[in-house]
Design a protein around this motif. Structure first.
Motif, PDB file in Angstrom:
ATOM      1  N   ALA A  78       0.853  -1.287  -0.082  1.00 10.28           N
ATOM      2  CA  ALA A  78       0.064   0.191   0.001  1.00 10.28           C
ATOM      3  C   ALA A  78       0.909   1.093  -0.042  1.00 10.28           C
ATOM      4  CB  ALA A  78      -0.857   0.028   1.235  1.00 10.28           C
ATOM      5  N   HIS A  79       2.251   1.109   0.331  1.00  8.41           N
ATOM      6  CA  HIS A  79       2.925   2.211   0.547  1.00  8.41           C
ATOM      7  C   HIS A  79       4.069   2.367  -0.457  1.00  8.41           C
ATOM      8  CE1 HIS A  79       1.108   3.687   4.119  1.00  8.41           C
ATOM      9  NE2 HIS A  79       1.193   2.120   4.607  1.00  8.41           N
ATOM     10  N   ALA A  80       4.171   1.341  -1.285  1.00 10.51           N
ATOM     11  CA  ALA A  80       5.227   1.014  -2.371  1.00 10.51           C
ATOM     12  C   ALA A  80       5.427   2.250  -3.278  1.00 10.51           C
ATOM     13  CB  ALA A  80       5.248  -0.363  -2.915  1.00 10.51           C
ATOM     14  N   ASP A  81       4.289   2.603  -3.932  1.00  7.43           N
ATOM     15  CA  ASP A  81       4.293   3.504  -4.786  1.00  7.43           C
ATOM     16  C   ASP A  81       4.598   4.973  -4.368  1.00  7.43           C
ATOM     17  OD1 ASP A  81       3.686   1.608  -6.737  1.00  7.43           O
ATOM     18  OD2 ASP A  81       1.476   2.173  -7.040  1.00  7.43           O
ATOM     19  N   ASP A  82       4.268   5.206  -3.101  1.00  6.15           N
ATOM     20  CA  ASP A  82       4.623   6.479  -2.594  1.00  6.15           C
ATOM     21  C   ASP A  82       6.314   6.439  -2.331  1.00  6.15           C
ATOM     22  OD1 ASP A  82       2.383   8.134  -2.450  1.00  6.15           O
ATOM     23  OD2 ASP A  82       1.837   7.234  -0.595  1.00  6.15           O
ATOM     24  N   PHE A  83       6.783   5.164  -1.754  1.00  4.55           N
ATOM     25  CA  PHE A  83       7.860   5.286  -1.503  1.00  4.55           C
ATOM     26  C   PHE A  83       8.963   5.231  -2.977  1.00  4.55           C
ATOM     27  CE2 PHE A  83      12.238   2.809  -0.973  1.00  4.55           C
ATOM     28  CZ  PHE A  83      12.500   3.822   0.075  1.00  4.55           C
ATOM     29  N   CYS A  86      11.804   8.007  -3.826  1.00  6.42           N
ATOM     30  CA  CYS A  86      12.919   7.861  -4.294  1.00  6.42           C
ATOM     31  C   CYS A  86      13.373   8.668  -5.747  1.00  6.42           C
ATOM     32  CB  CYS A  86      13.278   6.354  -4.740  1.00  6.42           C
ATOM     33  SG  CYS A  86      13.188   5.455  -3.060  1.00  6.42           S
ATOM     34  N   ALA A  87      12.305   8.386  -6.384  1.00  8.21           N
ATOM     35  CA  ALA A  87      12.574   9.193  -7.587  1.00  8.21           C
ATOM     36  C   ALA A  87      12.564  10.779  -7.632  1.00  8.21           C
ATOM     37  CB  ALA A  87      11.231   9.109  -8.610  1.00  8.21           C
ATOM     38  N   LEU A  88      12.114  11.413  -6.344  1.00 11.05           N
ATOM     39  CA  LEU A  88      12.403  12.887  -6.199  1.00 11.05           C
ATOM     40  C   LEU A  88      13.624  13.174  -5.254  1.00 11.05           C
ATOM     41  CD1 LEU A  88       8.609  13.810  -4.719  1.00 11.05           C
ATOM     42  CD2 LEU A  88       9.678  14.744  -6.675  1.00 11.05           C
ATOM     43  N   ASN A  89      14.434  12.000  -4.915  1.00 10.26           N
ATOM     44  CA  ASN A  89      15.569  12.146  -4.319  1.00 10.26           C
ATOM     45  C   ASN A  89      16.718  11.170  -4.785  1.00 10.26           C
ATOM     46  OD1 ASN A  89      14.641  14.320  -2.119  1.00 10.26           O
ATOM     47  ND2 ASN A  89      13.086  12.644  -1.878  1.00 10.26           N
ATOM     48  N   PRO A  90      16.752  11.326  -6.016  1.00 10.83           N
ATOM     49  CA  PRO A  90      17.596  10.221  -6.474  1.00 10.83           C
ATOM     50  C   PRO A  90      19.203  10.267  -6.115  1.00 10.83           C
ATOM     51  CG  PRO A  90      17.357  11.843  -8.176  1.00 10.83           C
ATOM     52  CD  PRO A  90      16.446  12.318  -6.934  1.00 10.83           C
ATOM     53  N   ARG A  91      19.596  11.311  -5.707  1.00 10.53           N
ATOM     54  CA  ARG A  91      20.973  11.247  -5.029  1.00 10.53           C
ATOM     55  C   ARG A  91      21.166  10.443  -4.010  1.00 10.53           C
ATOM     56  NH1 ARG A  91      25.011  15.322  -6.257  1.00 10.53           N
ATOM     57  NH2 ARG A  91      23.869  15.943  -7.613  1.00 10.53           N
ATOM     58  N   ALA A  92      20.189  10.426  -2.988  1.00 11.00           N
ATOM     59  CA  ALA A  92      20.321   9.672  -1.671  1.00 11.00           C
ATOM     60  C   ALA A  92      19.828   8.235  -2.270  1.00 11.00           C
ATOM     61  CB  ALA A  92      19.364  10.424  -0.923  1.00 11.00           C
ATOM     62  N   LEU A  93      18.743   8.334  -2.886  1.00  7.62           N
ATOM     63  CA  LEU A  93      17.994   6.949  -3.074  1.00  7.62           C
ATOM     64  C   LEU A  93      17.932   6.383  -4.569  1.00  7.62           C
ATOM     65  CD1 LEU A  93      14.875   8.280  -0.651  1.00  7.62           C
ATOM     66  CD2 LEU A  93      16.963   7.011  -0.010  1.00  7.62           C
ATOM     67  N   PRO A  94      18.844   5.964  -5.143  1.00 12.14           N
ATOM     68  CA  PRO A  94      18.866   5.452  -6.407  1.00 12.14           C
ATOM     69  C   PRO A  94      18.480   3.915  -6.451  1.00 12.14           C
ATOM     70  CG  PRO A  94      21.092   5.503  -5.752  1.00 12.14           C
ATOM     71  CD  PRO A  94      20.290   6.082  -4.415  1.00 12.14           C
ATOM     72  N   VAL A  95      17.109   3.667  -7.102  1.00 12.26           N
ATOM     73  CA  VAL A  95      16.485   2.239  -6.900  1.00 12.26           C
ATOM     74  C   VAL A  95      17.304   1.337  -7.957  1.00 12.26           C
ATOM     75  CG1 VAL A  95      14.533   1.056  -7.270  1.00 12.26           C
ATOM     76  CG2 VAL A  95      14.469   3.317  -6.259  1.00 12.26           C
ATOM     77  N   ALA A  99       7.086  12.760  -0.472  1.00 16.71           N
ATOM     78  CA  ALA A  99       6.110  12.195  -1.184  1.00 16.71           C
ATOM     79  C   ALA A  99       5.150  11.280  -0.069  1.00 16.71           C
ATOM     80  CB  ALA A  99       6.656  11.247  -2.275  1.00 16.71           C
ATOM     81  N   GLY A 100       3.921  11.410  -0.400  1.00 17.53           N
ATOM     82  CA  GLY A 100       3.165  10.672   0.540  1.00 17.53           C
ATOM     83  C   GLY A 100       3.689  11.071   1.999  1.00 17.53           C
ATOM     84  N   PRO A 101       3.560   9.884   2.625  1.00 12.98           N
ATOM     85  CA  PRO A 101       4.099  10.097   4.119  1.00 12.98           C
ATOM     86  C   PRO A 101       5.472   9.990   4.281  1.00 12.98           C
ATOM     87  CG  PRO A 101       3.530   7.540   3.566  1.00 12.98           C
ATOM     88  CD  PRO A 101       3.240   8.376   2.413  1.00 12.98           C
ATOM     89  N   PHE A 102       6.354   9.736   3.239  1.00 12.81           N
ATOM     90  CA  PHE A 102       7.819   9.667   3.290  1.00 12.81           C
ATOM     91  C   PHE A 102       8.250  11.412   2.853  1.00 12.81           C
ATOM     92  CE2 PHE A 102       6.287   5.821   1.668  1.00 12.81           C
ATOM     93  CZ  PHE A 102       7.100   4.972   2.610  1.00 12.81           C
ATOM     94  N   GLY A 103       9.313  11.594   4.058  1.00 15.33           N
ATOM     95  CA  GLY A 103      10.095  12.921   4.025  1.00 15.33           C
ATOM     96  C   GLY A 103      10.957  12.921   4.826  1.00 15.33           C
TER      97      GLY A 103
END
Lengths: 270, 270
Positions: free
Chosen positions: A46-51, A55-64, A157-161
């Motif tokens: 349920a939270h995967a797309d928000d997560f 990641c997409a908004l913060n690619p330097r920290a969170l490259p998938v 993004a969503g609940p993530f920040g």
């Protein structure tokens, strides 16, 4: 005295088998150094797309590097036999934003609605930096890099920040210059640094006060602190989101993949 | 009040014509910013091969862009109409290691045995850095970068040797990181920096005490000093060599060539 490992420490498959069997419990920055390692982040579907959006908004920290199908602990593109429930040296299990357990495997808490993400990790570029002649004192001293929460806000993004978390390496100027030139060619391992020099400029009041308290936190007189965006940013965001369930790797015990690190991508300097 | 130039300041040919006629006497870092500029070093033919060897041993400081035939003040590959006796905004004439004149042209002292070298200059990469979004405060303030003699010895050849001279730019951390990543792709303009941070580590006791006394020498609280090898290293070496005759450009008045600067060579960062 440290026992000599009786498996091929250069083979990701052998390293994963040793971790799975409990034969290896060390930091993964000491093994499989020519293969990509990653941060693990497991969230309910349920939270995967928000997560993923976070990641997409913060690619330097969170490259998938990879994402599993709902319920699946496998990401075959990262390793044919990789089982994300058992092949990481340690896990943290969070419920409602609280750390409730640090088990060695999470098969018993796995659920059919969990989605696993593997995110790029600076352990992978450390091998590249050393390949290019950069001295990493924390590795020479058998340590890991220190991490810090910064005053830099991530894009939510969503609940993530929440705040950007960075890793710090104490480098001599010539090594800092080389490390910057090399790391920018590896966006999937956080790319170029986000800062160097005065820590207070990014909201770090005291280098001695690292995230989790561990890592090399001292500077020699001829060293500069160099800061890279860090995948631990995801953990901070997940805590803040107070998800009903969230599973991550335990610090410095990363997902070891079969992907080779392309050492030659950074052109040698003139 | 500065008069508005009445020539095309983007055209190397127009800039050279304006310099030749005396219409333009400013620093060349303000004009022809998308074309390669260079340091001028003129030595007697008897010393030309030693000087070329010195450049080859110290390529970071002394990247050779062109060399004239003995007696010729022309290097057609750098500019069809370029006359090295008249097209640089100012000259320094040294005899026996002493500065004897700073004329606007050197046609009257030219000799049939002189060989001209044009060496890469950091003015060329300043345009590239700005193209990549790096703020260069010294340019915003209408100044030039400060230069310093360092405690780093160059590799000697024949009579040529002495300390490495560097140029310094005061950069915010994010700009320093970007500048390092970009400049390493331009070895013909000195490549990546040789140092950043504490000046004393390369033998610079006081940033206020710059080479020739000019340039931006102050740091803001959020800036780091970043040091690149500088073509002025050649002047120091020529002085030390006490050549019977040596001609160089006058500081910040460079040779303006027709070679375009390849702005796109540095890949954008992730």
């Amino acid at each position: 005295m440290t026992a000599v490992p009786d498996f091929d420490t250069n083979s990701p498959k052998a390293v994963r088998a040793a971790i799975r069997s409990g034969a290896y419990r060390g930091f993964t920055n000491a093994v499989a150094r020519r293969h990509v390692q990653g941060n693990l982040m497991v969230v309910p579907a349920a939270h995967a797309d928000d997560f993923a959006a976070y990641c997409a908004l913060n690619p330097r920290a969170l490259p998938v590097l990879g994402r599993s199908r709902p319920g699946s602990p496998f990401i075959p593109s990262l390793g044919e036999d990789l089982d994300l429930r058992t092949d990481t040296g340690g896990y943290m299990v969070f419920r409602g934003g609280e750390l409730v357990d640090t088990p060695c495997e999470v098969a018993s808490v796995w659920r059919d609605d969990l989605v696993a993400f593997v995110l790029g990790c600076s352990f992978s570029f450390e091998g590249v930096l050393q390949h290019h002649g950069v001295r990493l004192r924390h590795l020479d001293e058998g340590n890991v890099s220190a991490m810090y929460e910064t005053g830099i806000a991530t894009r939510a993004a969503g609940p993530f920040g929440g705040p950007l978390v960075v890793s710090m390496r104490a480098l001599r100027a010539a090594d800092a210059i080389r490390a910057i030139g090399v790391s920018r060619h590896y966006p999937e391992f956080h790319g170029e640094p986000v800062h160097l020099g005065d820590p207070s400029l990014i909201g770090i009041a005291d280098l001695a006060d690292s995230y989790g308290g561990h890592g090399l936190k001292t500077l020699h007189a001829d060293e500069l602190p160099v800061f890279w965006a860090c995948g631990a940013t995801a953990q901070t965001a997940a805590l803040q989101a107070r998800l009903p369930l969230c599973i991550t790797h335990f610090k410095a015990h990363m997902v070891v993949t079969d992907l080779p690190v392309d050492m030659a991508r950074a052109t040698p300097s003139e």
